[in-house]
Motif scaffolding. Structure first.
Motif, PDB file in Angstrom:
ATOM      1  N   ASN A 380      30.698  37.138  48.711  1.00 28.98           N
ATOM      2  CA  ASN A 380      32.108  37.337  49.063  1.00 28.98           C
ATOM      3  C   ASN A 380      32.841  36.004  49.222  1.00 28.98           C
ATOM      4  OD1 ASN A 380      31.881  40.111  49.028  1.00 28.98           O
ATOM      5  ND2 ASN A 380      31.672  40.331  51.237  1.00 28.98           N
ATOM      6  N   LEU A 381      32.135  35.025  49.815  1.00 29.08           N
ATOM      7  CA  LEU A 381      32.746  33.701  50.003  1.00 29.08           C
ATOM      8  C   LEU A 381      33.067  33.058  48.651  1.00 29.08           C
ATOM      9  CD1 LEU A 381      30.414  32.371  52.860  1.00 29.08           C
ATOM     10  CD2 LEU A 381      32.833  32.978  53.093  1.00 29.08           C
ATOM     11  N   PHE A 382      32.119  33.149  47.716  1.00 22.97           N
ATOM     12  CA  PHE A 382      32.341  32.554  46.395  1.00 22.97           C
ATOM     13  C   PHE A 382      33.427  33.304  45.618  1.00 22.97           C
ATOM     14  CE2 PHE A 382      27.972  30.740  46.895  1.00 22.97           C
ATOM     15  CZ  PHE A 382      28.338  29.409  46.746  1.00 22.97           C
ATOM     16  N   ILE A 383      33.404  34.629  45.693  1.00 21.81           N
ATOM     17  CA  ILE A 383      34.414  35.426  44.975  1.00 21.81           C
ATOM     18  C   ILE A 383      35.811  35.088  45.473  1.00 21.81           C
ATOM     19  CG2 ILE A 383      35.262  37.784  44.597  1.00 21.81           C
ATOM     20  CD1 ILE A 383      32.242  38.655  44.774  1.00 21.81           C
ATOM     21  N   HIS A 384      35.946  34.968  46.799  1.00 19.86           N
ATOM     22  CA  HIS A 384      37.251  34.629  47.382  1.00 19.86           C
ATOM     23  C   HIS A 384      37.703  33.241  46.931  1.00 19.86           C
ATOM     24  CE1 HIS A 384      39.895  33.075  50.681  1.00 19.86           C
ATOM     25  NE2 HIS A 384      40.458  34.254  50.475  1.00 19.86           N
ATOM     26  N   ALA A 385      36.774  32.272  46.988  1.00 20.32           N
ATOM     27  CA  ALA A 385      37.122  30.901  46.601  1.00 20.32           C
ATOM     28  C   ALA A 385      37.519  30.824  45.123  1.00 20.32           C
ATOM     29  CB  ALA A 385      35.943  29.973  46.882  1.00 20.32           C
ATOM     30  N   LEU A 386      36.795  31.530  44.272  1.00 21.25           N
ATOM     31  CA  LEU A 386      37.107  31.522  42.839  1.00 21.25           C
ATOM     32  C   LEU A 386      38.465  32.166  42.562  1.00 21.25           C
ATOM     33  CD1 LEU A 386      33.551  32.440  41.509  1.00 21.25           C
ATOM     34  CD2 LEU A 386      34.739  30.269  41.128  1.00 21.25           C
ATOM     35  N   PHE A 387      38.768  33.235  43.274  1.00 24.42           N
ATOM     36  CA  PHE A 387      40.076  33.869  43.117  1.00 24.42           C
ATOM     37  C   PHE A 387      41.198  32.926  43.549  1.00 24.42           C
ATOM     38  CE2 PHE A 387      38.705  38.294  42.338  1.00 24.42           C
ATOM     39  CZ  PHE A 387      39.744  38.696  41.516  1.00 24.42           C
ATOM     40  N   MET A 388      40.955  32.211  44.649  1.00 21.98           N
ATOM     41  CA  MET A 388      41.981  31.288  45.157  1.00 21.98           C
ATOM     42  C   MET A 388      42.278  30.179  44.156  1.00 21.98           C
ATOM     43  SD  MET A 388      43.040  32.471  48.023  1.00 21.98           S
ATOM     44  CE  MET A 388      43.925  31.099  48.750  1.00 21.98           C
ATOM     45  N   GLY A 390      42.080  30.692  40.946  1.00 24.56           N
ATOM     46  CA  GLY A 390      42.501  31.321  39.697  1.00 24.56           C
ATOM     47  C   GLY A 390      41.393  31.489  38.687  1.00 24.56           C
ATOM     48  N   ARG A 391      40.143  31.346  39.115  1.00 23.82           N
ATOM     49  CA  ARG A 391      38.993  31.462  38.201  1.00 23.82           C
ATOM     50  C   ARG A 391      38.482  32.908  38.228  1.00 23.82           C
ATOM     51  NH1 ARG A 391      35.868  26.135  40.372  1.00 23.82           N
ATOM     52  NH2 ARG A 391      34.135  26.917  39.091  1.00 23.82           N
ATOM     53  N   VAL A 392      39.309  33.808  37.708  1.00 12.68           N
ATOM     54  CA  VAL A 392      39.066  35.244  37.815  1.00 12.68           C
ATOM     55  C   VAL A 392      37.818  35.662  37.040  1.00 12.68           C
ATOM     56  CG1 VAL A 392      40.046  37.538  37.425  1.00 12.68           C
ATOM     57  CG2 VAL A 392      41.530  35.655  38.126  1.00 12.68           C
ATOM     58  N   VAL A 393      37.620  35.089  35.856  1.00 21.62           N
ATOM     59  CA  VAL A 393      36.461  35.455  35.021  1.00 21.62           C
ATOM     60  C   VAL A 393      35.161  35.114  35.754  1.00 21.62           C
ATOM     61  CG1 VAL A 393      35.256  35.015  32.859  1.00 21.62           C
ATOM     62  CG2 VAL A 393      37.761  35.186  32.880  1.00 21.62           C
ATOM     63  N   GLU A 394      35.123  33.939  36.377  1.00 21.72           N
ATOM     64  CA  GLU A 394      33.920  33.534  37.119  1.00 21.72           C
ATOM     65  C   GLU A 394      33.704  34.431  38.339  1.00 21.72           C
ATOM     66  OE1 GLU A 394      33.324  29.058  37.428  1.00 21.72           O
ATOM     67  OE2 GLU A 394      35.365  29.179  36.647  1.00 21.72           O
ATOM     68  N   ASN A 419      43.100  41.996  47.059  1.00 25.74           N
ATOM     69  CA  ASN A 419      44.069  40.988  47.490  1.00 25.74           C
ATOM     70  C   ASN A 419      44.329  39.971  46.386  1.00 25.74           C
ATOM     71  OD1 ASN A 419      45.668  39.608  49.678  1.00 25.74           O
ATOM     72  ND2 ASN A 419      44.157  38.011  49.287  1.00 25.74           N
ATOM     73  N   GLY A 420      43.244  39.561  45.687  1.00 29.46           N
ATOM     74  CA  GLY A 420      43.406  38.594  44.602  1.00 29.46           C
ATOM     75  C   GLY A 420      44.283  39.121  43.485  1.00 29.46           C
ATOM     76  N   TYR A 421      44.042  40.360  43.072  1.00 31.87           N
ATOM     77  CA  TYR A 421      44.862  40.944  42.002  1.00 31.87           C
ATOM     78  C   TYR A 421      46.286  41.235  42.471  1.00 31.87           C
ATOM     79  CZ  TYR A 421      40.890  41.308  38.851  1.00 31.87           C
ATOM     80  OH  TYR A 421      39.835  40.999  38.014  1.00 31.87           O
ATOM     81  N   CYS A 422      46.427  41.575  43.748  1.00 33.95           N
ATOM     82  CA  CYS A 422      47.784  41.790  44.279  1.00 33.95           C
ATOM     83  C   CYS A 422      48.575  40.486  44.279  1.00 33.95           C
ATOM     84  CB  CYS A 422      47.715  42.364  45.693  1.00 33.95           C
ATOM     85  SG  CYS A 422      47.261  44.117  45.753  1.00 33.95           S
ATOM     86  N   ARG A 423      47.931  39.398  44.670  1.00 32.56           N
ATOM     87  CA  ARG A 423      48.614  38.094  44.695  1.00 32.56           C
ATOM     88  C   ARG A 423      49.026  37.665  43.294  1.00 32.56           C
ATOM     89  NH1 ARG A 423      50.527  37.048  49.675  1.00 32.56           N
ATOM     90  NH2 ARG A 423      49.030  37.867  51.179  1.00 32.56           N
TER      91      ARG A 423
END
Length: 643
Positions: A380-388, A390-394, A419-423
């Motif tokens: 979850n930590l990595f997914i959140h950081a990658l979304f922040m 903009g590295r959506v594919v990763e 939240n990432g897709y909403c942003r």
């Protein structure tokens, strides 16, 4: 030879049927005697009446239980009288292990509270309290008796059985604690006190621990005072709970003093005692205090454990001191202690927050080398950081990796994704993920719905946002200030301030305290429509409610007055801002320059530009564009300002 005529059985009535069985060499023979039928219909033989069941006596029931004839007991249970059940339970007092088996055969509605309390009193004497606790919980959950009635019936059962032990009352309190029913547990404590019965210290500790978990620290102190008055001697565990209570209240100095108090009473603090206070310091980001206590415990010969180091590492990462936390991880291993996934997650979170994903991933690799498996929280930590970033594919790859290792996404995972897709404005993807949550049996949380309302509001789909808000409340999800702010922001952005103000009233009705963001958004909504006086009234209302206005509050009013050309009012707000210790920001100067230019006060605008530069505030494109457009002397202005 005569041929036998066929017989039509439909014309016969059986008169007598005799069948004889012979076991000779496994053969059987039968003789059939038929009389002349008197009617032309076939009447089935009558079924013999079953023999009458003999009446059930205390002796027969007791013997059936002792011989484990459970099927028979279940069959006759509807015929058992209250007196019979009560008497047999009493007779079984020497065989408490049979009590529960007997009760299981009787339908619950046929057993009243008195029977249950007799059974509880008997089985409470078993070595393990597990069975008695479960039966007490069943009685509590039946909700057919009040707490007072249960207590009084336990008193009666105890007296009838001539039991001197008070364990049954301790178990009653413990059952309420395990059911997280704190008020009922405390009520039983007082009922025991009224009867002159003191609960065990372990029972009191259970209550204190529950009050702590429920953040009812005041009630914990009330109970602790009662324990002191009743001379119920504390244990180290009791002191550790109360130290934890002080830490939750933010009273870290008193928590440290409590160590001296318990030492004065002859109790030696243990590693849990110090860990509790160290964790409290780290939670409050007072790392210096935590480090000092860390040294004190070592000086007293109390060796830190993995939890001690974990708290310090987590506190350092929370404060952004990740390099220091990394050093502490090395010290931890030097002391022969093993970090857990929680420790590594703290470091990963710290480096992700710093934007150093490369170092964060290196700790993930280190975990795997040490056979410490990454958890769902790690991913979850990595997914959140990658979304922040903009590295959506990763981020999607991380989800696939997680699922490939047999770990299912949890509510937090979905909230991060939604939240990432909403942003990013992808409402369709966000709602698809919401549907996927439901299909997997994961209930959306308030965070989930807040993100969905946010994306609808940002895309001006306010009707859908309002409908979703209603559905959320119908589901029993109570909105918080963040959810209300998302909806208010959407309505204000769509110039529907009246609806936004209705939501403010709804917050008051639901006892959801608004914050400065709520009021700032409403003020901005009014100012967009030129209603600066209404925005000013909201600022005054903020103050009356004890909500401190911030830079945005004052800059909103300054911008509102400036856009309207009321430059004197704008400067009055600026002066008010200065009087309470707020320094003007770039937004403040830009708004004032805009107002001056609107009023064709170019010279004053240029002076303000020089003032802001002298205070170290760098003008932006908006500043220059406003000045150039307002003054109208583009070449001269640019030349005089070195542009």
């Amino acid at each position: 030879m005569k041929t036998l005529k066929s017989i039509d059985l439909r014309t016969l009535k059986p008169h007598k049927l005799t069948t004889a069985f012979s076991t000779n060499q496994g053969q059987s023979s039968s003789s059939l005697s038929l009389s002349k039928p008197s009617q032309h219909t076939l009447t089935p033989p009558s079924t013999p009446e079953p023999p009458n069941t003999p009446p059930i006596t205390q002796l027969s029931l007791h013997e059936s239980i002792l011989s484990s004839q459970w099927h028979f007991i279940k069959h006759v249970s509807p015929n058992l009288t209250p007196t019979l059940v009560s008497t047999v339970l009493y007779k079984l007092r020497a065989n408490p292990d049979l009590i529960l088996k007997f009760i299981d055969q009787i339908e619950p509605h046929r057993l009243n509270i008195q029977y249950h309390c007799i059974a509880i009193a008997i089985i409470s004497r078993l070595p393990s309290p597990k069975q008695a606790l479960q039966l007490i919980k069943n009685v509590i959950n039946f909700r057919v008796s009040t707490n007072r009635e249960i207590f009084d019936d336990l008193v009666g059962a105890r007296e009838r059985l001539d039991i001197s032990s008070s364990i049954v009352f301790d178990l009653l309190i413990r059952a309420f604690c395990e059911l997280k029913r704190a008020d009922e547990a405390f009520e039983c404590f007082y009922m025991m006190k009224d009867k002159g019965i003191l609960p065990k210290i372990e029972t009191c500790n259970d209550m204190l621990s529950l009050f702590l978990k429920l953040n009812r620290t005041e009630t914990a102190w009330v109970l602790y005072a009662e324990m002191f008055r009743l001379k119920i001697n504390s244990t180290v565990y009791t002191f550790n709970i109360m130290i934890n209570v002080l830490c939750k209240e933010g009273k870290l100095k008193k928590a440290k003093e409590f160590i001296g108090y318990m030492e004065g009473l002859g109790f030696k603090p243990n590693v849990v005692t110090y860990n509790t206070i160290i964790h409290g310091y780290c939670w409050r980001e007072n790392l210096e205090g935590a480090r000092r206590l860390f040294e004190v415990m070592k000086a007293k010969g109390i060796m830190p454990d993995s939890y001690t180091f974990g708290s310090l590492i987590s506190g350092m990462c929370k404060a952004g001191r990740v390099e220091e936390a990394s050093v502490f991880l090395e010290k931890m291993e030097e002391n022969g202690l093993f970090p857990t996934a929680v420790t590594y997650n703290a470091l990963i979170d710290g480096y992700c927050n710093k934007g150093n994903l490369e170092r964060a991933f290196s700790y993930r690799d280190e975990m795997v080398k040490k056979a410490i498996m990454p958890t769902v929280s790690t991913y979850n930590l990595f997914i959140h950081a990658l979304f922040m970033e903009g590295r959506v594919v990763e981020a999607d790859d991380m989800i696939n990796e997680m699922e490939g290792k047999g770990m299912a996404p949890d509510a937090i995972t979905y909230n991060i994704l939604i939240n990432g897709y909403c942003r990013s404005g992808n409402a369709k993807k966000a709602f698809n993920l919401h549907d996927e949550m439901l299909s997997r049996g994961i209930q959306p949380t308030r965070v989930t719905y807040t993100s969905l309302i946010y994306v609808l509001s940002k895309r001006n789909r306010m009707k859908e946002a309002d409908n979703l808000f209603v559905k959320i409340m119908d589901k029993g999800v109570l909105p918080d200030v963040i959810m209300f702010n998302a909806l208010i922001d959407g309505h204000c952005a769509n110039e529907n301030v009246d609806r936004a103000l209705c939501l403010l009233k709804e917050m008051d009705r639901m006892k959801v305290p608004p914050d400065e963001v709520t009021y700032n958004t409403l003020m901005q909504g009014h100012c967009r429509k030129g209603k600066v006086e209404e925005a000013r009234e909201l600022l005054d209302e903020m103050k009356r409610r004890g909500i401190k206005p911030d830079h945005i509050s004052y800059n909103t009013l300054i911008s509102g007055y400036s856009r309207r050309g009321d430059i004197k009012d704008a400067f009055r707000v600026r002066d008010e801002m200065l009087s309470i210790g707020f320094n003007p920001t770039l937004l403040t100067y830009n708004a004032l320059i805009q107002g001056l230019c609107k009023n064709q006060e170019g010279d004053h605008a240029e002076e303000l530009l020089k003032e802001m530069v002298s205070k170290g505030i760098i003008p932006d494109d908006s500043t220059y564009f406003t000045l150039i457009e307002g003054i109208g002397k583009v070449e001269k202005f640019m030349e005089s300002n070195g542009l």
